[in-house]
Write a protein that holds these residues in place. Structure first.
Motif, PDB file in Angstrom:
ATOM      1  N   PHE A   1      15.003  11.814  12.100  1.00  0.00           N
ATOM      2  CA  PHE A   1      13.683  12.226  11.511  1.00  0.00           C
ATOM      3  C   PHE A   1      12.696  12.673  12.656  1.00  0.00           C
ATOM      4  O   PHE A   1      12.498  11.802  13.725  1.00  0.00           O
ATOM      5  N   THR A   2      12.366  13.668  12.585  1.00  0.00           N
ATOM      6  CA  THR A   2      11.415  14.101  13.702  1.00  0.00           C
ATOM      7  C   THR A   2       9.855  14.007  13.357  1.00  0.00           C
ATOM      8  O   THR A   2       9.115  13.944  13.938  1.00  0.00           O
ATOM      9  N   GLU A   3       9.373  13.749  11.950  1.00  0.00           N
ATOM     10  CA  GLU A   3       8.143  13.366  11.418  1.00  0.00           C
ATOM     11  C   GLU A   3       8.359  12.424  10.166  1.00  0.00           C
ATOM     12  O   GLU A   3       9.187  12.973   9.227  1.00  0.00           O
ATOM     13  N   VAL A   4       7.635  11.662  10.271  1.00  0.00           N
ATOM     14  CA  VAL A   4       7.431  10.625   8.847  1.00  0.00           C
ATOM     15  C   VAL A   4       5.818  10.287   8.741  1.00  0.00           C
ATOM     16  O   VAL A   4       5.265   9.703   9.657  1.00  0.00           O
ATOM     17  N   LYS A   5       5.534  10.718   7.412  1.00  0.00           N
ATOM     18  CA  LYS A   5       4.102  10.286   7.301  1.00  0.00           C
ATOM     19  C   LYS A   5       4.049   9.456   5.851  1.00  0.00           C
ATOM     20  O   LYS A   5       4.889   9.727   4.927  1.00  0.00           O
ATOM     21  N   VAL A   6       3.241   8.539   5.734  1.00  0.00           N
ATOM     22  CA  VAL A   6       3.154   7.730   4.447  1.00  0.00           C
ATOM     23  C   VAL A   6       1.574   7.875   4.017  1.00  0.00           C
ATOM     24  O   VAL A   6       0.599   8.054   4.613  1.00  0.00           O
ATOM     25  N   ASN A   7       1.645   7.547   2.484  1.00  0.00           N
ATOM     26  CA  ASN A   7       0.431   7.279   1.910  1.00  0.00           C
ATOM     27  C   ASN A   7      -0.499   8.650   2.109  1.00  0.00           C
ATOM     28  O   ASN A   7      -1.643   8.680   2.160  1.00  0.00           O
ATOM     29  N   VAL A   8       0.384   9.853   1.953  1.00  0.00           N
ATOM     30  CA  VAL A   8      -0.571  11.216   2.263  1.00  0.00           C
ATOM     31  C   VAL A   8      -0.274  11.668   0.731  1.00  0.00           C
ATOM     32  O   VAL A   8       0.368  11.583  -0.152  1.00  0.00           O
ATOM     33  N   PRO A   9      -1.266  12.765   0.464  1.00  0.00           N
ATOM     34  CA  PRO A   9      -1.320  13.453  -0.764  1.00  0.00           C
ATOM     35  C   PRO A   9      -0.052  14.457  -0.958  1.00  0.00           C
ATOM     36  O   PRO A   9       0.448  14.881  -0.142  1.00  0.00           O
ATOM     37  N   VAL A  10       0.577  14.190  -2.241  1.00  0.00           N
ATOM     38  CA  VAL A  10       1.895  14.853  -2.462  1.00  0.00           C
ATOM     39  C   VAL A  10       1.695  15.662  -3.784  1.00  0.00           C
ATOM     40  O   VAL A  10       1.211  15.314  -4.623  1.00  0.00           O
ATOM     41  N   ASP A  11       1.995  17.069  -3.755  1.00  0.00           N
ATOM     42  CA  ASP A  11       1.751  18.027  -4.920  1.00  0.00           C
ATOM     43  C   ASP A  11       2.860  17.510  -5.948  1.00  0.00           C
ATOM     44  O   ASP A  11       4.038  17.852  -5.846  1.00  0.00           O
ATOM     45  N   GLU A  12       2.407  16.938  -6.897  1.00  0.00           N
ATOM     46  CA  GLU A  12       3.110  16.694  -8.169  1.00  0.00           C
ATOM     47  C   GLU A  12       3.972  17.485  -8.777  1.00  0.00           C
ATOM     48  O   GLU A  12       4.911  17.400  -9.132  1.00  0.00           O
ATOM     49  N   ALA A  13       3.656  18.905  -8.721  1.00  0.00           N
ATOM     50  CA  ALA A  13       4.165  20.035  -9.181  1.00  0.00           C
ATOM     51  C   ALA A  13       5.616  20.134  -8.593  1.00  0.00           C
ATOM     52  O   ALA A  13       6.611  20.802  -9.218  1.00  0.00           O
ATOM     53  N   LYS A  14       5.708  19.960  -7.333  1.00  0.00           N
ATOM     54  CA  LYS A  14       6.894  20.060  -6.602  1.00  0.00           C
ATOM     55  C   LYS A  14       8.270  19.022  -7.144  1.00  0.00           C
ATOM     56  O   LYS A  14       9.479  19.416  -7.261  1.00  0.00           O
ATOM     57  N   PHE A  15       7.983  18.091  -7.955  1.00  0.00           N
ATOM     58  CA  PHE A  15       8.859  17.213  -8.592  1.00  0.00           C
ATOM     59  C   PHE A  15       9.209  17.996  -9.990  1.00  0.00           C
ATOM     60  O   PHE A  15      10.557  17.481 -10.465  1.00  0.00           O
ATOM     61  N   LYS A  16       8.696  18.699 -10.505  1.00  0.00           N
ATOM     62  CA  LYS A  16       8.946  19.394 -11.977  1.00  0.00           C
ATOM     63  C   LYS A  16      10.019  20.536 -11.696  1.00  0.00           C
ATOM     64  O   LYS A  16      10.358  21.175 -10.673  1.00  0.00           O
ATOM     65  N   MET A  17      10.940  20.533 -12.694  1.00  0.00           N
ATOM     66  CA  MET A  17      12.147  21.265 -12.584  1.00  0.00           C
ATOM     67  C   MET A  17      11.670  22.769 -12.550  1.00  0.00           C
ATOM     68  O   MET A  17      10.774  23.228 -13.659  1.00  0.00           O
TER      69      MET A  17
ATOM     70  N   LYS B   1       0.744  -1.201   0.080  1.00  0.00           N
ATOM     71  CA  LYS B   1      -0.038  -0.084   0.007  1.00  0.00           C
ATOM     72  C   LYS B   1       0.737   1.313   0.001  1.00  0.00           C
ATOM     73  O   LYS B   1       0.106   2.192  -0.148  1.00  0.00           O
ATOM     74  N   LEU B   2       2.056   1.164   0.335  1.00  0.00           N
ATOM     75  CA  LEU B   2       2.903   2.191   0.295  1.00  0.00           C
ATOM     76  C   LEU B   2       3.019   3.100  -1.098  1.00  0.00           C
ATOM     77  O   LEU B   2       3.697   2.617  -1.926  1.00  0.00           O
ATOM     78  N   SER B   3       2.696   4.287  -1.007  1.00  0.00           N
ATOM     79  CA  SER B   3       2.688   5.051  -2.175  1.00  0.00           C
ATOM     80  C   SER B   3       3.264   6.278  -2.191  1.00  0.00           C
ATOM     81  O   SER B   3       3.525   6.938  -3.240  1.00  0.00           O
ATOM     82  N   SER B   4       3.474   7.049  -0.883  1.00  0.00           N
ATOM     83  CA  SER B   4       4.022   8.032  -0.808  1.00  0.00           C
ATOM     84  C   SER B   4       4.791   8.530   0.700  1.00  0.00           C
ATOM     85  O   SER B   4       4.292   7.595   1.487  1.00  0.00           O
ATOM     86  N   ARG B   5       5.619   9.200   0.770  1.00  0.00           N
ATOM     87  CA  ARG B   5       6.197   9.431   1.862  1.00  0.00           C
ATOM     88  C   ARG B   5       6.587  10.977   2.123  1.00  0.00           C
ATOM     89  O   ARG B   5       7.252  11.583   1.080  1.00  0.00           O
ATOM     90  N   VAL B   6       6.295  11.563   3.296  1.00  0.00           N
ATOM     91  CA  VAL B   6       6.723  13.001   3.643  1.00  0.00           C
ATOM     92  C   VAL B   6       7.595  12.895   4.697  1.00  0.00           C
ATOM     93  O   VAL B   6       7.058  12.487   5.749  1.00  0.00           O
ATOM     94  N   ALA B   7       8.640  13.606   5.132  1.00  0.00           N
ATOM     95  CA  ALA B   7       9.346  13.498   6.120  1.00  0.00           C
ATOM     96  C   ALA B   7      10.075  14.750   6.452  1.00  0.00           C
ATOM     97  O   ALA B   7      10.368  15.614   5.584  1.00  0.00           O
ATOM     98  N   LYS B   8      10.580  14.949   7.622  1.00  0.00           N
ATOM     99  CA  LYS B   8      11.005  16.152   8.222  1.00  0.00           C
ATOM    100  C   LYS B   8      12.427  15.744   9.137  1.00  0.00           C
ATOM    101  O   LYS B   8      12.045  14.642   9.867  1.00  0.00           O
ATOM    102  N   GLY B   9      13.315  16.215   9.200  1.00  0.00           N
ATOM    103  CA  GLY B   9      14.313  15.895  10.304  1.00  0.00           C
ATOM    104  C   GLY B   9      15.566  16.886  10.104  1.00  0.00           C
ATOM    105  O   GLY B   9      15.521  17.992   9.757  1.00  0.00           O
ATOM    106  N   THR B  10      16.538  16.630  10.800  1.00  0.00           N
ATOM    107  CA  THR B  10      17.878  17.196  10.949  1.00  0.00           C
ATOM    108  C   THR B  10      18.943  16.493  10.683  1.00  0.00           C
ATOM    109  O   THR B  10      18.937  15.352  10.937  1.00  0.00           O
ATOM    110  N   ILE B  11      20.052  16.956  10.189  1.00  0.00           N
ATOM    111  CA  ILE B  11      21.309  16.379  10.020  1.00  0.00           C
ATOM    112  C   ILE B  11      22.438  17.037  10.813  1.00  0.00           C
ATOM    113  O   ILE B  11      22.610  18.015  10.628  1.00  0.00           O
ATOM    114  N   THR B  12      23.186  16.202  11.830  1.00  0.00           N
ATOM    115  CA  THR B  12      24.171  16.791  12.584  1.00  0.00           C
ATOM    116  C   THR B  12      25.657  16.364  12.130  1.00  0.00           C
ATOM    117  O   THR B  12      25.639  15.242  12.169  1.00  0.00           O
TER     118      THR B  12
END
Length: 413
Positions: free
Chosen positions: A389-405, A213-224
């Motif tokens: 990773f401070t936040e991970v969500k799966v199978n949520v709507p993602v704006d396809e326009a963000k992938f475009k150059m 069922k995994l179709s999308s993923r949105v995440a936030k986090g930090t790199i140290t």
């Protein structure tokens, strides 16, 4: 050696993306001042470095023509140049300025003023010539690290006193003289097959139903980084291989994306397309299922052995990937979870390792993701980084326009 002009941006965030996957180094045409601007970010990331295959051919250093006075490494693919420079520095335990000229903060990489640079050329030639001989003898190749081991001068004389050897057993028969013979040790249990390990891993992170069922993923986090620098990032992915990454640093923001056909990068300097080996490397670490469908990444069933990792029993899968890399995966023998991935970039001067350790698996809507990852590379300036990773969500709507150059922009002065 040439750390200050790293041309691949966000190589460590690629590993961050990889962590989201479980958990979900080189811009070829960037101006030198822009590369310097993001130097603190480059070393934070660790991603697999795909070798050149017919599908991912790219320009060599000589063909690109940006690097001047390169005499022995002109046949290197552009995406391998900085990793090789870092590998030289690590092998000798030095930094860029050991061979390269820096005048009041300004690098003159083409200069031959320092004799160490010509010595390095002689050593590169020695490695290349020696490996030709070893290849004819069907022996394993050598590399800079084979002899130097973090020193400018290899140690060729044993250090005395030598360590004492382990004492031999008092009785080869296994007991005191006259004692009854001991029973033969139990037979070593047979190792599971690679398929057994893959299946246990897929079950451990959610099983076929949840993963299907995994179709999308949105995440936030930090790199140290090892030096304490910290960066915020946001990642959006849509199956099978679209992604958008936003990194926020004190030097400004950076975006990268792939819409399934075209890769791109956007910084204060403007927008540029990512192609060739750089794009292949980036996709290898950012596709949605890169760390789920790990079986499909091997060109043939990998070898299986049992080992220890941080006092845990692990099964190690070692083999060649479909893009020609060597990859080792370390799976917890008890839980089945993936604990470490090592990849090896094969270059004309040796194999360059890259490592990511995965920790803190958490369940998110039926799928387990590693929320902490630790990256280790051969870059002496920033050899390690930790990603949380401070936040991970799966199978949520993602704006396809963000992938475009994005459309081209006028660079900021």
């Amino acid at each position: 050696m040439k750390l200050a002009i790293l041309r691949f941006v966000v190589v460590a965030l690629a590993c961050a993306c990889a962590l989201v996957v479980i958990s979900s180094r080189h811009a070829q045409e960037v101006a030198a001042d822009q590369r310097d601007k993001f130097v603190p970010l480059y070393s934070a990331l660790g991603m697999p470095k795909a070798e050149q295959t017919p599908a991912t051919q790219e320009k060599t250093i000589a063909q690109e023509g940006r690097e001047k006075n390169v005499k022995l490494l002109g046949d290197l693919p552009v995406s391998q140049f900085i990793p090789v420079m870092n590998y030289f520095a690590t092998s000798l335990g030095r930094r860029c300025n050991f061979c390269h000229v820096n005048n009041n903060g300004q690098w003159d990489y083409a200069s031959d003023t320092k004799p160490e640079k010509n010595t390095a050329r002689e050593m590169i030639k020695l490695v290349l010539d020696t490996n030709k001989t070893l290849a004819g003898l069907k022996l394993d190749p050598i590399a800079c690290y084979t002899c130097h081991r973090g020193r400018t001068s290899p140690q060729s004389v044993p250090t005395l006193p030598l360590p004492l050897p382990s004492p031999p057993p008092t009785n080869a028969g296994g007991g005191a003289p006259g004692a009854a013979p001991q029973a033969s040790p139990a037979a070593t249990p047979a190792l599971p097959t690679a398929d057994d390990i893959f299946n246990k891993y897929n079950a451990a992170i959610g099983g076929p139903a949840a993963l299907g069922k995994l179709s999308s993923r949105v995440a936030k986090g930090t790199i140290t980084q090892a030096n304490g620098n910290s960066f915020q990032f946001e990642l959006e992915q849509s199956g099978p291989d679209k992604f958008h990454l936003l990194v926020t640093t004190p030097q400004g923001s950076l975006e990268r994306g792939f819409d399934g056909q075209k890769g791109w990068e956007k910084t204060a300097r403007g927008v540029r397309e990512i192609t060739g080996g750089e794009l292949a490397n980036y996709r290898a670490a950012n596709t949605l299922f890169a760390f789920i469908n790990v079986k499909d990444q091997y060109s043939r069933p990998p070898r299986v052995r049992k080992d220890k990792l941080n006092d845990k029993d692990v099964y190690v899968l070692d083999g060649q990937t479909t893009d020609g890399r060597r990859m080792r995966l370390y799976f917890d023998a008890t839980t089945g979870l993936l604990l470490r991935r090592m990849t090896f970039l094969s270059t004309i001067v040796g194999a360059i390792p890259d490592q990511v350790d995965f920790e803190d698996y958490r369940d998110v809507d039926g799928v387990k993701f590693a929320f902490v990852g630790r990256s280790a590379t051969t870059e002496a300036g920033n050899p390690s980084s930790a990603r949380t990773f401070t936040e991970v969500k799966v199978n949520v709507p993602v704006d396809e326009a963000k992938f475009k150059m994005p459309a081209a922009t006028t660079p900021n002065p």
